[in-house]
Design a protein around this motif. Structure first.
Motif, PDB file in Angstrom:
ATOM      1  N   LEU A  24       0.822  -1.213   0.000  1.00 24.76           N
ATOM      2  CA  LEU A  24       0.000   0.000   0.000  1.00 24.76           C
ATOM      3  C   LEU A  24       0.855   1.262   0.000  1.00 24.76           C
ATOM      4  CD1 LEU A  24      -2.700   1.599   0.371  1.00 24.76           C
ATOM      5  CD2 LEU A  24      -2.354   1.309   2.837  1.00 24.76           C
ATOM      6  N   ALA A  26      -0.316   5.050   0.394  1.00 26.77           N
ATOM      7  CA  ALA A  26      -1.441   5.951   0.653  1.00 26.77           C
ATOM      8  C   ALA A  26      -0.907   7.373   0.673  1.00 26.77           C
ATOM      9  CB  ALA A  26      -2.122   5.612   1.966  1.00 26.77           C
ATOM     10  N   GLU A  95      -4.945   5.872  -2.840  1.00 23.32           N
ATOM     11  CA  GLU A  95      -4.309   4.615  -2.471  1.00 23.32           C
ATOM     12  C   GLU A  95      -3.903   3.849  -3.721  1.00 23.32           C
ATOM     13  OE1 GLU A  95      -7.071   2.514  -0.003  1.00 23.32           O
ATOM     14  OE2 GLU A  95      -6.953   4.011   1.599  1.00 23.32           O
ATOM     15  N   ARG A  97      -2.245   0.088  -4.859  1.00 18.93           N
ATOM     16  CA  ARG A  97      -1.947  -1.269  -4.379  1.00 18.93           C
ATOM     17  C   ARG A  97      -1.535  -2.163  -5.532  1.00 18.93           C
ATOM     18  NH1 ARG A  97      -4.341  -2.032   0.807  1.00 18.93           N
ATOM     19  NH2 ARG A  97      -5.717  -0.316   1.292  1.00 18.93           N
TER      20      ARG A  97
END
Length: 119
Positions: A24, A26, A95, A97
């Protein structure tokens, strides 16, 4: 090396890394809402999720144009062509991923060394 707490700024956008882990990245981005949308692009191996915290954003996702307002979220799956920018002032949570080398990309691109060898 990019890390949590780093702040990057270019004309029209401020970007702060909140979390940087392998699965991740963010960030919080603040858009002035001036200028054109960035070029169409896609991420072959990364999913993105955006949440509008203030203001609104204009998107073109897979050819469909839409505006998202405060409190709304939207996803951009891996491989989906998209563009996004502030529709006036906007603050978003962003975000990515998995994170891969995206934070490093922003570190280079926002440093003024965009011509540096990234790969």
């Amino acid at each position: 090396m990019a890390g949590a707490g780093d702040l990057y700024q270019r004309p029209g956008i401020k970007l702060e890394i909140i979390t940087l882990e392998p699965d991740l990245l963010a960030m919080e981005a603040v858009y002035e809402g001036t200028g054109d949308l960035p070029p169409k692009h896609h991420h072959p191996n990364q999913d993105e999720r955006f949440t509008v915290l203030e203001g609104g954003v204009r998107t073109v996702i897979d050819g469909a144009e839409r505006r998202y307002g405060e409190g709304e979220s939207f996803d951009v799956p891996a491989g989906t062509t998209h563009q996004m920018g502030g529709d006036g002032h906007a603050r978003i949570r962003w975000e990515v991923r998995p994170s891969l080398r995206t934070a490093e990309f922003f570190e280079i691109a926002y440093s003024g060394n965009a011509g540096a060898n990234f790969l």
